[in-house]
Design an enzyme around this catalytic site. Structure first.
Site, PDB file in Angstrom:
ATOM      1  N   HIS A 103       4.540   3.741  -0.906  1.00 21.41           N
ATOM      2  CA  HIS A 103       4.138   2.412  -0.445  1.00 21.41           C
ATOM      3  C   HIS A 103       3.490   1.614  -1.575  1.00 21.41           C
ATOM      4  O   HIS A 103       3.777   0.420  -1.747  1.00 21.41           O
ATOM      5  CB  HIS A 103       3.160   2.538   0.725  1.00 21.41           C
ATOM      6  CG  HIS A 103       2.590   1.216   1.154  1.00 21.41           C
ATOM      7  ND1 HIS A 103       3.357   0.211   1.686  1.00 21.41           N
ATOM      8  CD2 HIS A 103       1.313   0.730   1.104  1.00 21.41           C
ATOM      9  CE1 HIS A 103       2.594  -0.837   1.957  1.00 21.41           C
ATOM     10  NE2 HIS A 103       1.350  -0.552   1.616  1.00 21.41           N
TER      11      HIS A 103
ATOM     12  N   THR B  34      -6.949  -3.785  14.508  1.00 18.39           N
ATOM     13  CA  THR B  34      -6.413  -2.474  14.139  1.00 18.39           C
ATOM     14  C   THR B  34      -6.241  -1.709  15.439  1.00 18.39           C
ATOM     15  O   THR B  34      -7.177  -1.625  16.240  1.00 18.39           O
ATOM     16  CB  THR B  34      -7.376  -1.707  13.212  1.00 18.39           C
ATOM     17  OG1 THR B  34      -7.627  -2.484  12.045  1.00 18.39           O
ATOM     18  CG2 THR B  34      -6.791  -0.360  12.819  1.00 18.39           C
TER      19      THR B  34
ATOM     20  N   LYS C 292      -6.647  -8.697   7.332  1.00 17.80           N
ATOM     21  CA  LYS C 292      -6.597  -7.370   7.942  1.00 17.80           C
ATOM     22  C   LYS C 292      -7.566  -7.217   9.109  1.00 17.80           C
ATOM     23  O   LYS C 292      -7.318  -6.425  10.022  1.00 17.80           O
ATOM     24  CB  LYS C 292      -6.963  -6.317   6.891  1.00 17.80           C
ATOM     25  CG  LYS C 292      -5.999  -6.201   5.738  1.00 17.80           C
ATOM     26  CD  LYS C 292      -4.803  -5.353   6.109  1.00 17.80           C
ATOM     27  CE  LYS C 292      -4.032  -4.927   4.871  1.00 17.80           C
ATOM     28  NZ  LYS C 292      -2.918  -4.019   5.209  1.00 17.80           N
TER      29      LYS C 292
END
Length: 392
Positions: free
Chosen positions: A120, A237, A233
């Protein structure tokens, strides 16, 4: 436990979580999935059968058990394994089949998201720095990560509201590049002052959840100059409802990929460093689009813990460590749309028609996973799902 549309999951392994409803509005209880798909009321069983630590197992979630440390975890897991193998004897302590909803299985203390998969990291480097070395100079020397926002960790099934942010200079609005990230989350317990040595770190790792680190790539791209991820972000989550204890993953241990250069002494265990052979699957609106392999993670959870605490930072029960996006060596194994669609340059085609570079409102993402079982076969680690909804 439900499964992603169009899939048949193997039986669930030993796991613990918390559910609410079914005649107890406003309260929750610890539950354990049974091999036949039912749910066991762990606290009720522990009380009636004089099981270990009934005062912890009758709690509304796993907080007390996480605080108790590994000897208690081991004893509870061994006891529950016996009941699950002969689960018909626990019939009186099964929970109703309807009316239950999952809740967060533990109170999230600190949340740290790492960047522990080399494939990644390489893919991201090739996308954003095509004329430079894909890996940053520090990547092979230490686990790279950032502190996230524990207050926006949500249990599976919670909707994901499309976030807004600064997408470019003078440009604020809903993200146009909403992404998923297929990860493992490691749940910690047994609080400790730092540093925690790499050989002692396993004593503080209770188990694993599936984790989707939703990402607004346009917001993230503009704000990550020069610091790390922030608002791109922190809006959401998602984690699975069930925590699979590390004891249940004994057959899933595999050697880590070779490290070059070798890690510094504080990251070098006295024995072989191991990762986990967990096979994830990413489903987008009912279609499987990728199968990221967790065995590709470059750093072990023990190394993540050792690095996290190496500056003296301690551990709290309920700390959650994200592995970072998991990706394998070919496109079908990539764990984010950023990679699968190569930042929009090569959209993925869906079998029902249409393409995707980024998530649309109404899309539902489901992550599932399996691992080798002790004694052969594989078991399911459950799922984490979330549907994208527009801002109201």
């Amino acid at each position: 436990m439900t499964t992603a549309p169009g899939t048949t999951a193997p039986p669930p392994g030993l796991a613990l979580g918390a559910v609410a409803g079914a005649g107890r509005p406003g309260s929750s209880r610890i539950a354990c999935p049974l091999p036949d798909g039912g749910l066991l009321d762990v606290g009720s069983l522990a009380t009636a059968q004089r099981g270990p630590y009934p005062e912890l197992l009758t709690a509304p979630n796993l907080d007390g058990l996480l605080d108790a440390g590994r000897p208690a975890w081991r004893e509870v897991c061994q006891w529950l394994t016996g009941w699950r193998q002969d689960h018909e004897k626990a019939f009186a302590h099964r929970l109703p089949a309807e009316g239950l909803v999952p809740v967060l299985p533990f109170t999230v203390a600190d949340y740290v998201d790492f960047y522990a998969c080399e494939q990644h990291a390489r893919n991201a480097g090739l996308i954003f720095r095509p004329d430079a070395e894909p890996l940053t100079p520090n990547w092979r020397h230490m686990p790279v990560g950032y502190h996230g926002r524990s207050g926006t960790v949500r249990v599976t099934g919670s909707p994901v509201v499309r976030p807004s942010g600064q997408r470019a200079a003078g440009d604020f609005g809903p993200t146009r590049r909403l992404d998923l990230e297929a990860e493992l989350g490691f749940v910690l317990g047994g609080p400790a002052a730092g540093p925690v040595g790499v050989d002692d770190a396993a004593e503080h790792v209770f188990g694993v959840v599936l984790l989707n680190d939703w990402s607004a790539r346009d917001v993230q791209g503009f704000e990550t100059r020069p610091l790390g991820p922030h608002l791109g972000k922190s809006f959401a989550t998602s984690i699975s409802a069930w925590v699979t204890p590390m004891e249940e993953l004994a057959a899933a241990r595999v050697p880590l990929p070779a490290h070059d250069p070798g890690p510094l002494p504080y990251l070098a265990p006295s024995g072989p460093a191991t990762g986990l052979d967990i096979e994830l699957a990413v489903h987008l609106s009912g279609e499987r689009i990728a199968t990221p392999p967790a065995r590709e993670l470059y750093w072990s959870v023990e190394q993540l813990v050792a690095h996290l605490t190496s500056n003296g930072a301690g551990l709290r029960s309920g700390d959650l460590l994200g592995s970072g996006t998991i990706s394998g060596p070919e496109r079908a194994r990539f764990g984010s749309l950023l990679e699968l669609a190569w930042n929009g340059a090569d959209p993925i085609a869906l079998s029902g028609g249409g393409t995707r570079s980024w998530l649309h409102d109404g899309d539902e993402v489901v992550l599932t996973a399996t691992a080798p079982a002790v004694g052969g076969g594989r078991f399911s680690l459950g799922e984490v799902r979330g549907r994208i909804v527009p801002q109201s």
